[in-house]
Enzyme design. Structure first.
Site, short mmCIF file in Angstrom:
data_model
loop_
_atom_site.label_atom_id
_atom_site.label_comp_id
_atom_site.label_asym_id
_atom_site.label_seq_id
_atom_site.Cartn_x
_atom_site.Cartn_y
_atom_site.Cartn_z
N SER A 5 0.79 -1.24 0.00
CA SER A 5 0.00 0.00 0.00
C SER A 5 0.82 1.28 0.00
CB SER A 5 -0.96 0.01 1.20
OG SER A 5 -1.99 -0.93 1.01
N GLU B 111 -4.86 -7.95 -5.02
CA GLU B 111 -3.85 -8.85 -5.60
C GLU B 111 -2.44 -8.28 -5.54
OE1 GLU B 111 -7.78 -10.02 -6.87
OE2 GLU B 111 -6.71 -8.10 -7.13
#
EC number: 3.5.2.6
Length: 316
Positions: A95, A191
């Site tokens: 992230s 993913e």
């Protein structure tokens, strides 16, 4: 013989001798100066090697303690001193890429364009949606999605931003245009967090991702108004209190973006402002050998402390 004696006793000799002596003294002085300079250079190089060995030993000790691999790159913009450890090895970016994607969004759109409202359905919701799941009926503006993506690590917000950019490949193209030839973006959330050893998709290196973050937040890729937006969102990030922020002294400002994924991946990339000093750019990426390994935020905080100690940045 008479001629020579006459020469050495006349005024010519009296003029030449001081010049010759001065020239000799100058040559000797230069020689001593060059020798001293070379000696100082060798001493500095020796001290630098000792410092690097000490730092690397400290990082290796952390890796052993947490059974993890660390990748670190730091740049003190006030001195241009760097700290690098596995800085060119690939790690899953997870992230942390959300801050870069928002930077790309700002690069491609005007401030006014950020008011565009993006609609989506419950089918669009990803694995982590603390903000977007509350606004399915109304949609969210690009500016609101950017806030949710950076500050709350909202995965659906990130996916919608990637789609606005044209997908992961378009995002990667923007990074290439900026000079980042390393960071690879191929997939959407969730993913992108699943990266097996040896794979290069959705990965970067500590050095590359730090340089790109620096370009977005401190460089000229974005005009000041857009830089300030991104930095403000990162300063008000809600997910990083136990990572880099926990490794800096109280009173320092930190703008960061965290990430986590398979193989115990735990990352944090940040801009750090010591009081009354220029900022430090820092990226710390980490992973483990086992796919289901758990991460420990303290590893990132402890690594941060070693970086700052190496850079000799004080709280004064």
């Amino acid at each position: 013989m008479f001629v020579l004696n006459k020469f050495f006793t006349n005024s010519h000799y009296k003029k030449i001798v001081p010049v010759v002596l001065l020239s000799c003294a100058t040559l000797i002085g230069c020689s001593n100066s060059n020798t001293q300079s070379e000696s100082n250079k060798q001493t500095n190089q020796t001290n630098q090697v000792k410092q690097e060995n000490k730092r690397n030993h400290a990082f290796a000790k952390l890796e052993k303690e947490y059974n993890a691999k660390l990748g670190i790159y730091a740049l003190d913009t006030s001195t241009n001193q760097t700290v690098a450890y596995h800085a060119d090895d690939r790690f899953a970016f997870a992230s942390t890429s959300k801050s870069l994607a928002v930077g790309a969004l700002l690069r491609q759109n005007s401030i006014e364009a950020l008011d565009e409202r993006i609609t989506y359905t419950r089918k669009d919701l990803s694995n982590y949606n603390p903000i977007t799941e509350k606004h399915v009926d109304t949609g969210m503006t690009l500016k609101e999605l950017a806030d949710a993506s950076v500050r709350y690590s909202d995965s659906t917000a990130h996916n919608l931003i990637l789609k606005k950019l044209g997908g992961p490949s378009a995002f990667e193209k923007i990074l290439r245009e900026m000079g980042d030839t390393v960071t690879n973006s191929e997939r959407f959330e969730p993913e992108l967090n699943e990266v097996n050893p040896g794979e290069t998709h959705d990965t970067s290196t500590p050095k590359a991702i730090a340089k790109t973050l620096q370009s977005f937040t401190l460089g000229t890729v974005l005009p000041s108004e857009k830089r300030e937006l991104l930095v403000d969102w990162m300063k008000r990030n809600t997910t990083g209190d136990k990572l880099i922020r926990a490794g800096v002294p109280k009173g320092w400002e930190v703008a960061d973006k965290t990430g986590a994924g398979s193989y115990g991946t735990r990352n944090d990339i940040a801009i750090i402002w010591p009081p009354n000093k220029k900022p430090i750019v820092l990226s710390i990426l980490s992973n483990h050998d086992k796919e289901d390994a758990e991460y420990d935020d303290t590893l990132i905080a402890d690594a941060t402390k070693i970086v700052l100690e190496t850079l000799k940045v004080t709280n004064k």
